[in-house]
Each structure stands twice: as C-alpha cells, then as structure tokens.
Design a protein around this motif. Structure first.
Motif, PDB file in Angstrom:
ATOM      1  N   LYS A   1       0.819  -1.220   0.000  1.00 48.50           N
ATOM      2  CA  LYS A   1       0.000   0.000   0.000  1.00 48.50           C
ATOM      3  C   LYS A   1       0.849   1.265   0.000  1.00 48.50           C
TER       4      LYS A   1
ATOM      5  N   CYS B   1      -4.816 -11.241   1.312  1.00 50.26           N
ATOM      6  CA  CYS B   1      -4.184 -10.651   2.493  1.00 50.26           C
ATOM      7  C   CYS B   1      -2.742 -11.132   2.585  1.00 50.26           C
ATOM      8  N   LYS B   2      -1.948 -10.376   3.323  1.00 51.15           N
ATOM      9  CA  LYS B   2      -0.528 -10.688   3.505  1.00 51.15           C
ATOM     10  C   LYS B   2      -0.343 -11.603   4.706  1.00 51.15           C
TER      11      LYS B   2
ATOM     12  N   GLU C   1      -4.932  -4.582   6.024  1.00 45.04           N
ATOM     13  CA  GLU C   1      -4.941  -4.131   4.638  1.00 45.04           C
ATOM     14  C   GLU C   1      -5.300  -5.333   3.780  1.00 45.04           C
TER      15      GLU C   1
ATOM     16  N   TYR D   1      -6.055  -6.616  -0.248  1.00 45.45           N
ATOM     17  CA  TYR D   1      -5.616  -6.251  -1.590  1.00 45.45           C
ATOM     18  C   TYR D   1      -6.534  -6.885  -2.619  1.00 45.45           C
ATOM     19  N   GLU D   2      -6.964  -6.082  -3.586  1.00 48.71           N
ATOM     20  CA  GLU D   2      -7.775  -6.571  -4.697  1.00 48.71           C
ATOM     21  C   GLU D   2      -6.857  -6.723  -5.911  1.00 48.71           C
TER      22      GLU D   2
END
Length: 129
Positions: free
Chosen positions: A15, A39-40, A78, A80-81
């Motif tokens: 990000k 996701c991370k 966070e 992510y797409e």
C-alpha cells in the motif's frame, strides 16, 4: 486459483508503493467480474500476540503447525484486490508462484475472523461471501 491458495509474489506492491517478496492468501472465490481479495502473511510477531487463532480486534489470525511450516500471522488490516490478468502476467514473468492450498477448515476460520473485524469495508465483506 481459488479460495485458500497461498502464493509467493516476488514483486508484490504494498500500500505504501514499495515492492517486495510476500506470501499472500486468496480469500474469496472469483468469477469473471470480481477481483481476487488477498491478504498478507508474516512470520514476525504482531502486537505481542502469541495465541493461535482469531484476533479480529487486531486484524490478525495466528496459525501454528500449518502449511507455512512455522508460526504465521495472517494480516488483514490491509486487504488487496488483484485481478486475474495481474496474476497470470506475474505467473508468466516468474513473479508469482503457487505454494499450496490451505485446508478448507483453515481458510474458513481465517475468513470468519476477517468478517468479525470492524475495519472491513462492506464491499470486501460482499467479496468474501
């Protein structure tokens, strides 16, 4: 690739705009008009959390004795797409590699934990259905 797939991404964009190596988990089943929601993960302890399981108030799910072979912190502060074109391009460029697929009960527990978080947008909740 489907829900529960773990990927090693050699050129993941965070990000903050930085790029690096990262293990990510696909959280949803995808159809043609929806992005992959990911996701991370990290092996570095977060917020002093050691106990395995859901910590939705901290946006963390802790896995022990898992497919990662070490204690792993699934981070969902966070999300992510990513679209399928991005994954395919990364795969053919050697930047994205499928590592494994999480057992159904494990990905279900992670997704259920994410759904409990107060920080998840209604749109991301819709993608998780």
């Amino acid at each position: 690739m489907d829900r529960g797939t773990v990927l090693f991404h050699r050129d993941f964009q965070f990000k903050d705009g930085e790029y690096g190596n990262k293990l990510i988990i696909i959280l949803n089943d995808v159809d043609a008009d929806k992005p992959y929601l990911c996701c991370k993960t990290t092996s570095k302890p977060k917020y002093g959390i050691e106990k395995e399981g859901c910590h939705s108030d901290k946006n963390i799910f802790v896995l022990k004795n898992n497919s990662f072979h070490q204690k792993t912190y699934v981070q969902f502060h966070e999300l992510y797409e990513l679209n399928s074109k991005t994954f395919l391009k990364g795969h053919f460029e050697g930047k994205v590699e499928i590592i494994c697929k999480l057992p159904v009960n494990m990905i279900n527990a992670i997704v259920n934990c994410i759904k409990k978080s107060e920080d998840i947008s209604p749109y991301h909740l819709m993608l998780l259905k």
